[in-house]
Design a protein around this motif. Structure first.
Motif, mmCIF file in Angstrom:
data_model
loop_
_atom_site.group_PDB
_atom_site.id
_atom_site.type_symbol
_atom_site.label_atom_id
_atom_site.label_comp_id
_atom_site.label_asym_id
_atom_site.label_seq_id
_atom_site.Cartn_x
_atom_site.Cartn_y
_atom_site.Cartn_z
ATOM 1 N N LEU A 121 1.952 18.094 -40.854
ATOM 2 C CA LEU A 121 2.463 16.908 -40.152
ATOM 3 C C LEU A 121 3.830 17.177 -39.530
ATOM 4 N N GLU A 124 3.295 19.381 -36.437
ATOM 5 C CA GLU A 124 2.736 18.588 -35.332
ATOM 6 C C GLU A 124 3.820 17.724 -34.698
ATOM 7 N N LYS A 125 4.677 17.141 -35.510
ATOM 8 C CA LYS A 125 5.788 16.337 -34.992
ATOM 9 C C LYS A 125 6.704 17.203 -34.139
ATOM 10 N N ALA A 172 3.598 9.239 -37.007
ATOM 11 C CA ALA A 172 2.731 9.824 -35.977
ATOM 12 C C ALA A 172 2.007 8.733 -35.191
ATOM 13 N N HIS A 173 1.475 7.726 -35.901
ATOM 14 C CA HIS A 173 0.791 6.631 -35.210
ATOM 15 C C HIS A 173 1.767 5.847 -34.338
ATOM 16 N N ARG A 177 1.130 10.300 -31.773
ATOM 17 C CA ARG A 177 0.715 11.682 -32.039
ATOM 18 C C ARG A 177 -0.612 11.639 -32.788
ATOM 19 N N VAL A 179 -3.184 12.778 -35.716
ATOM 20 C CA VAL A 179 -3.039 13.107 -37.129
ATOM 21 C C VAL A 179 -4.201 13.989 -37.508
#
Length: 180
Positions: A121, A124-125, A172-173, A177, A179
Motif C-alpha cells: 500500500l 502504491e501510494k 487510497a479510496h 488510488r 487497492v
C-alpha cells in the motif's frame, strides 16, 4: 374522499375503484414456481464433483456409463438422487479419486502478511504520487491509533497492524488510488 391515481396523478373516486373488476391473469403467462432450490443447488454441486472425479480418474464415457447402469440402474448421473450421487462419489473414491480440500484463505492474524500488505500500500501510494513514501508514514499511523503505546512494527499486534492497513486503504479510496 378522493384518492390520487398512481398512473396519472389525477383524483379517482374510491367507489369507482371498488366497482372495478379484478384483473385475471392468463394461466399460460404465469411463471412456474421454482421448487427445490437448495436441494437442486446441492445436487448440482454433487454432479460437478462426480464429473471432476470422472475426469481425474481418466474414465472414458463407456466405462462411466457402465458403472452407472451396473451399480445404480441409470443411464445418466442426473437421474440419481442425493444418496445415489453420494454413493457414486464414494465408489469413485474407492477407485482412486482423491478429492482436494478447499484452499484455506490467508490467516488474518499472519503478521508477516500484514506487513507485506502495508508495504504494498505504501509503494502504491508513492507510485501514484510520484514520491517515496517512507515506512515512517505507516509508523505514524500506528502510533496515532495506539496512542503512542506501540513504538515499532515488531511490537504491534495483528489487530493493530490491521488498523494501519484499513487507514491506508481508506486513504487510497479517498485519493482515487487502486487497492491491491
Amino acid at each position: 374522499m378522493t384518492v390520487l391515481s398512481i398512473f396519472t396523478g389525477k383524483p379517482v373516486d374510491p367507489a369507482t375503484l371498488a366497482k372495478a373488476p379484478a384483473r385475471k391473469q392468463d394461466p399460460a403467462k404465469v411463471a412456474p414456481r421454482k421448487r427445490g432450490g437448495l436441494q437442486r443447488e446441492n445436487q448440482k454441486a454433487m454432479l460437478a464433483k462426480v464429473h471432476i472425479a470422472k475426469q481425474r480418474l481418466g474414465l472414458d464415457d463407456e466405462i462411466y456409463r457402465g458403472i452407472l447402469s451396473e451399480r445404480f440402474g441409470v443411464d445418466s448421473s442426473k437421474d440419481l438422487e442425493m444418496t445415489g450421487l453420494n454413493d457414486l462419489l464414494l465408489h469413485l473414491q474407492r477407485l482412486g479419486f482423491q478429492p482436494t480440500p478447499r484452499r484455506k484463505s490467508a490467516d488474518p492474524y499472519d503478521v508477516d502478511a500484514q506487513i507485506r500488505k502495508i508495504e504494498a500500500l505504501l509503494s502504491e501510494k508513492g507510485r501514484v504520487e510520484g514520491t517515496d513514501v517512507p515506512w515512517g508514514y505507516a509508523m505514524a499511523i500506528l502510533k496515532r491509533q495506539t496512542g503512542g503505546k506501540v513504538k515499532s512494527f515488531e511490537d504491534a499486534s495483528a489487530l493493530e497492524l490491521r488498523g494501519v492497513i484499513v487507514a491506508l486503504i481508506r486513504d487510497a479510496h479517498k485519493h482515487g488510488r487502486r487497492v491491491q
